[in-house]
Design an enzyme around this catalytic site. Structure first.
Site, mmCIF file in Angstrom:
data_model
loop_
_atom_site.group_PDB
_atom_site.id
_atom_site.type_symbol
_atom_site.label_atom_id
_atom_site.label_comp_id
_atom_site.label_asym_id
_atom_site.label_seq_id
_atom_site.Cartn_x
_atom_site.Cartn_y
_atom_site.Cartn_z
ATOM 1 N N HIS A 111 -17.757 -18.003 13.033
ATOM 2 C CA HIS A 111 -17.989 -18.583 14.454
ATOM 3 C C HIS A 111 -18.854 -18.797 15.154
ATOM 4 O O HIS A 111 -18.973 -19.767 16.289
ATOM 5 C CB HIS A 111 -16.814 -18.726 15.087
ATOM 6 C CG HIS A 111 -16.320 -17.658 16.444
ATOM 7 N ND1 HIS A 111 -15.728 -16.534 15.911
ATOM 8 C CD2 HIS A 111 -16.188 -17.631 17.517
ATOM 9 C CE1 HIS A 111 -14.849 -16.097 16.961
ATOM 10 N NE2 HIS A 111 -15.697 -16.776 17.951
ATOM 11 N N ASP A 144 -13.255 -15.615 9.251
ATOM 12 C CA ASP A 144 -14.090 -15.700 9.939
ATOM 13 C C ASP A 144 -14.809 -14.403 10.168
ATOM 14 O O ASP A 144 -14.633 -13.776 11.459
ATOM 15 C CB ASP A 144 -13.643 -15.737 11.237
ATOM 16 C CG ASP A 144 -14.226 -15.983 12.457
ATOM 17 O OD1 ASP A 144 -15.555 -16.697 12.835
ATOM 18 O OD2 ASP A 144 -13.045 -15.992 13.801
ATOM 19 N N SER A 227 -17.238 -11.649 20.904
ATOM 20 C CA SER A 227 -16.757 -12.158 19.313
ATOM 21 C C SER A 227 -18.421 -11.465 18.678
ATOM 22 O O SER A 227 -19.121 -12.000 18.769
ATOM 23 C CB SER A 227 -17.003 -13.898 18.977
ATOM 24 O OG SER A 227 -15.864 -14.520 19.880
#
Length: 384
Positions: A111, A144, A227
Site C-alpha cells: 500500500h 501487503d 508503513s
C-alpha cells in the site's frame, strides 16, 4: 522706622539651626543607603552573587552506546532504513522501507507503492539525505508486501533478518520509520500479542486489495508513514514489517491521514516477509497457499462456512484440489486450524496465508452437527 537688614541670630538660634541641618544630612544618607542596599540586594537575589553566572553542567561524553541498548540498535539500523515518497496520477504518499541486500532491493508495504501505479514515481531518501529513483520489482496486495530497487547506490547495508517464530509476548522491540514524513523516527515498546488475525485495505471495493495477516501486535508507537519500516528485536534483527494501526476512530492507517497511534500496531512476521520477498525478487510474483474452497463470507455464525457455489459460478470445492481430496463439502463449517479456533472466513484465510504452499494443514470441521478432523496439503495459486 524702616528695617534695612535681617535680624541678628542669637547663640541659641544658631545651635537649633545646626541641629536641624545635621538631622537632614542623616536622613539623606539613610535614604541613599537604602536605595543602594535595595539595588544590591536585588542583584544578589537574582544572580546569587555579585559576579557572572555560570551554571553547572555534565561534561561531554563519548557518543558511542552499548550495542544492545535502544540507542545502539538505532545507530546500527538507521543507515539501512529509507523513506519512500511515492506519487502517481491520482494520489501520493510517504512510507518506509529497509535494505534486503547490497544490490539495491528494498522491502516495503504494497500500500506504500500502490499510488505509483504503472507510470508513477518512487523516490528513495537514505539516512544520509541522499536520494535515488526506484522501480517496482514485484508487489502483492494479499500479503501487503512489495520490493523496489534503487540503482547506482553503493554501500547499502542490509538489515539482518530474525526469526518471527522465536518472538514471545513481552519481548522488547524497536520500530523505525517516517511517521508523518518525520524520517528516521525511532520508537520502542514490546510485543503485545502474536498471531493476531487482521485484515486491512479494501479501499477498491471489490476486495482485490485486502491483505490478510497473522500479525505481531506491538505497543511501540506506529503512525502513518511508518508503513514498511522494520520492527527489530533486542539484537537489532528484523522480526516484522510494520503495516497497520488501530486508531481511536476505529479505522486503519489508510483510512485517515489524521489517524494516530493508540498503542495498537501490527507487523507482518518476517518469516512470511522473507518468503514473499524472495519470490518477488526471483519471479516478480508471490504464490498463495490455498485449500481450494470458496467461503461464504456473509456467514454470521462461529467459524468459516464453505459456500454454496464458487466465486466463478462453479463448484465451491475445486475439483481435485486439496479440499476436495480431504473430503470437504459445501456447507461444512471449519472451526479450527492446527488446533487453533477460527471464528470467521477472514480468520481462516489469515491462518492459511501464514503457511507456505505444500505445508500440511489439520482442520476441524462440523457437518450435520458432528465434528470431524481432516488433513490436507496446501496447494498454490499465483499472486496478483
Amino acid at each position: 522706622m524702616q528695617q534695612t537688614g535681617g535680624a541678628v541670630d542669637t547663640e541659641d538660634r544658631r545651635r537649633r539651626r545646626g541641629r536641624r541641618n545635621l538631622v537632614g544630612l542623616v536622613l539623606l544618607v539613610a535614604l541613599l543607603s537604602g536605595s543602594v542596599g535595595g539595588i544590591v540586594g536585588t542583584q544578589l537575589e537574582r544572580n546569587g552573587g555579585v559576579g557572572a553566572v555560570e551554571l553547572p553542567q555534565a561534561r561531554e561524553e563519548s557518543a558511542g552506546r552499548e550495542p544492545g541498548s535502544i540507542a545502539g540498535i538505532a545507530a546500527q539500523a538507521l543507515p539501512s532504513v529509507v523513506t519512500l515518497h511515492v506519487s502517481g496520477a491520482a494520489s501520493a504518499g510517504t512510507g518506509t522501507g529497509f535494505a534486503l541486500d547490497g544490490r539495491g532491493h528494498i522491502l516495503t508495504n504494497d500500500h506504500v507503492v500502490q499510488p505509483a501505479g504503472r507510470d508513477g514515481k518512487i523516490t528513495v531518501t537514505f539516512h544520509s539525505g541522499d536520494t535515488a529513483e526506484a522501480t517496482i520489482v514485484g508487489r502483492d496486495s494479499g500479503y501487503d508486501l512489495a520490493v523496489v530497487r534503487v540503482k547506482g547506490v553503493e554501500g547499502l547495508a542490509p538489515l539482518p533478518l530474525g526469526n518471527s517464530e522465536n518472538v514471545r509476548v513481552g519481548d522488547p522491540v524497536v520500530a523505525i520509520g517516517a511517521p508523518f514524513d518525520l524520517a528516521g523516527t525511532v520508537t520502542t515498546g514490546i510485543i503485545s500479542a502474536r498471531e493476531r488475525p487482521i485484515t486491512a485495505g479494501g479501499g477498491q471495493g471489490d476486495g482485490s486489495d485486502v491483505s490478510y495477516v497473522d500479525a505481531l501486535q506491538t505497543d511501540a508507537p506506529i503512525n502513518p508513514g511508518n508503513s514498511g519500516g522494520p520492527l527489530l528485536d533486542a539484537d537489532g534483527r528484523v522480526i516484522g514489517i510494520n503495516s497497520a494501526i488501530r486508531s481511536a476512530a476505529g479505522g486503519g492507517e489508510a483510512e485517515s491521514g489524521q489517524a494516530g497511534s493508540i498503542g495498537l500496531g501490527f507487523a507482518i512476521p518476517i518469516n512470511q516477509g522473507k518468503r514473499v520477498a524472495e519470490e518477488l525478487i526471483n519471479t516478480g510474483r508471490a504464490t498463495h497457499p490455498v485449500i481450494g474452497i470458496t467461503l461464504d463470507m456473509d456467514y454470521a455464525g462461529d467459524g468459516a462456512r464453505v459456500g454454496a457455489e464458487g466465486s466463478d459460478g462453479g463448484p465451491p470445492v475445486s475439483t481435485g484440489g486439496p479440499g476436495d481430496q480431504a473430503g470437504i463439502k459445501s456447507g461444512d463449517v471449519i472451526t479450527k486450524v492446527d488446533g487453533q479456533r477460527v471464528h470467521s472466513g477472514e480468520e481462516l484465510i489469515v491462518k492459511t496465508r501464514a503457511h507456505r504452499p505444500g505445508d500440511r494443514l489439520e482442520l476441524t470441521l462440523e457437518r450435520d452437527g458432528k465434528e470431524r478432523e481432516v488433513s490436507l496439503v496446501l496447494g498454490s495459486s499465483g499472486g496478483d
